[in-house]
Scaffold this active site. Structure first.
Site, PDB file in Angstrom:
ATOM      1  N   ASP A 131       1.575  44.642 -41.389  1.00 51.67           N
ATOM      2  CA  ASP A 131       3.036  44.655 -41.494  1.00 51.67           C
ATOM      3  C   ASP A 131       3.439  43.783 -42.687  1.00 51.67           C
ATOM      4  O   ASP A 131       2.788  42.790 -42.989  1.00 51.67           O
ATOM      5  CB  ASP A 131       3.674  44.135 -40.199  1.00 51.67           C
ATOM      6  CG  ASP A 131       3.425  45.093 -39.025  1.00 51.67           C
ATOM      7  OD1 ASP A 131       3.119  46.272 -39.270  1.00 51.67           O
ATOM      8  OD2 ASP A 131       3.541  44.645 -37.865  1.00 51.67           O
ATOM      9  N   ARG A 195       3.468  58.096 -25.715  1.00 49.85           N
ATOM     10  CA  ARG A 195       3.502  56.632 -25.689  1.00 49.85           C
ATOM     11  C   ARG A 195       4.744  56.150 -26.437  1.00 49.85           C
ATOM     12  O   ARG A 195       5.143  56.756 -27.433  1.00 49.85           O
ATOM     13  CB  ARG A 195       2.243  56.099 -26.374  1.00 49.85           C
ATOM     14  CG  ARG A 195       2.213  54.595 -26.563  1.00 49.85           C
ATOM     15  CD  ARG A 195       0.916  54.176 -27.248  1.00 49.85           C
ATOM     16  NE  ARG A 195       0.830  52.746 -27.339  1.00 49.85           N
ATOM     17  CZ  ARG A 195       1.288  52.048 -28.375  1.00 49.85           C
ATOM     18  NH1 ARG A 195       1.860  52.652 -29.397  1.00 49.85           N
ATOM     19  NH2 ARG A 195       1.167  50.746 -28.387  1.00 49.85           N
TER      20      ARG A 195
HETATM   21  O1  LIG Z   1       3.172  51.113 -31.535  1.00 49.34           O
HETATM   22  C1  LIG Z   1       2.626  50.021 -31.634  1.00 49.34           C
HETATM   23  O2  LIG Z   1       2.069  49.462 -30.688  1.00 49.34           O
HETATM   24  C2  LIG Z   1       2.564  49.311 -32.968  1.00 49.34           C
HETATM   25  C3  LIG Z   1       3.626  49.716 -33.915  1.00 49.34           C
HETATM   26  C4  LIG Z   1       3.409  49.172 -35.280  1.00 49.34           C
HETATM   27  O3  LIG Z   1       2.385  48.675 -35.629  1.00 49.34           O
HETATM   28  C5  LIG Z   1       4.497  49.284 -36.264  1.00 49.34           C
HETATM   29  O4  LIG Z   1       5.546  49.898 -35.951  1.00 49.34           O
HETATM   30  O5  LIG Z   1       4.313  48.751 -37.398  1.00 49.34           O
HETATM   31 FE   LIG Z   2       2.595  47.618 -37.536  1.00 51.75          FE
END
Ligand SMILES: O=C(O)CCC(=O)C(=O)O
Ligand SMILES: [Fe+2]
Length: 249
Positions: A131, A195
């Protein structure tokens, strides 16, 4: 939150792509990734990307969604700041650093949905990435699928209804001069079950200069604006983000 999130994603696809379903800015609703040129780069998921500044003007038919998001962001922004302050303390970074450099307007929320995938062994829900922010707080439902890369292997993050997941992002890695690591993570798909997850991204303002706190500095100084521009170039040219290594000294 999850109830509202599910209701939102159950809207017909054409309504979601119209982009004015929630009166958010263009490109708030995303699915897959347009830059992908092969399955390896494709993410089997859809998401609403909601900047915190847009929440007050979200469409009123979705009042309950809006108030839920509002409350959620309020709690998570306070939590993100507290965690960031605690992590920064041993680095000698003043606690006011985050208050001064991370105004609410640059942080954002992402609502994710991962549809069941018939070719789940070949496609990720979200391809491996780090991120870009200081830190991310994630809530995942009970399905599971989030994996982190640790000590040379991928580990599943067990769903826990009582827990939030906190990921260090690229900006904390740079700020801490590599002491905190921006964790590589991905989401695997399931053939049968959908999910949901929600992620809150705690970011600095676009023009705050991020300086590594240790000496010698591992990274050259940069801003979020520069980092995003570089990422955009990399995604267009090589199909993926290169990330912090672009800024190594
Ligand atoms: O869906 C998840 O558990 C992680 C989501 C994720 O890593 C993101 O949105 O950057
Ligand atoms: Fe992420």
């Amino acid at each position: 939150m999850q109830y509202e999130q599910k209701r939102l994603f159950r809207q017909p696809f054409p309504k979601k792509v119209e982009n004015n379903l929630l009166n958010l800015s263009a490109n708030s609703y995303r699915w897959g990734n347009p830059e992908a040129t092969c399955l390896k780069q494709f993410s089997w998921s859809e998401a609403f990307h909601i900047s915190t500044t847009e929440i007050p003007t979200m469409r009123t038919e979705h009042k309950s969604l809006r108030s839920t998001i509002e409350a959620f962001v309020k709690t998570l922004s306070g939590l993100a700041r507290s965690i960031a302050e605690i992590l920064a303390q041993p680095l000698g970074i003043k606690p006011v650093y985050f208050e001064e450099n991370c105004p609410a307007r640059t942080s954002y929320l992402r609502l994710n949905r991962y549809a069941p995938c018939p070719f789940s062994s070949q496609v990720y829900g979200l391809i491996s990435h780090t991120d870009t922010d200081f830190l991310t707080i994630v809530y995942q439902d009970q399905v599971g699928g989030l994996e982190i890369y640790k000590d040379g292997r991928w580990l599943g993050v067990k769903p826990n209804p009582e827990a939030l997941i906190v990921n260090i992002g690229d900006f904390f890695e740079a700020l801490s001069n590599g002491i905190y690591k921006s964790i590589k993570h991905r989401v695997v798909t399931s053939q049968k079950v959908e999910r949901f997850s929600v992620a809150y991204f705690y970011c600095p303002s676009y023009d705050v200069v991020i300086k590594s706190c240790g000496k010698p500095a591992l990274y050259r100084q940069f801003t979020l604006r520069e980092y995003k521009q570089q990422t955009q170039i990399d995604v267009q040219e090589i199909g993926e983000k290169v990330g912090l290594s672009r800024f190594l000294l």
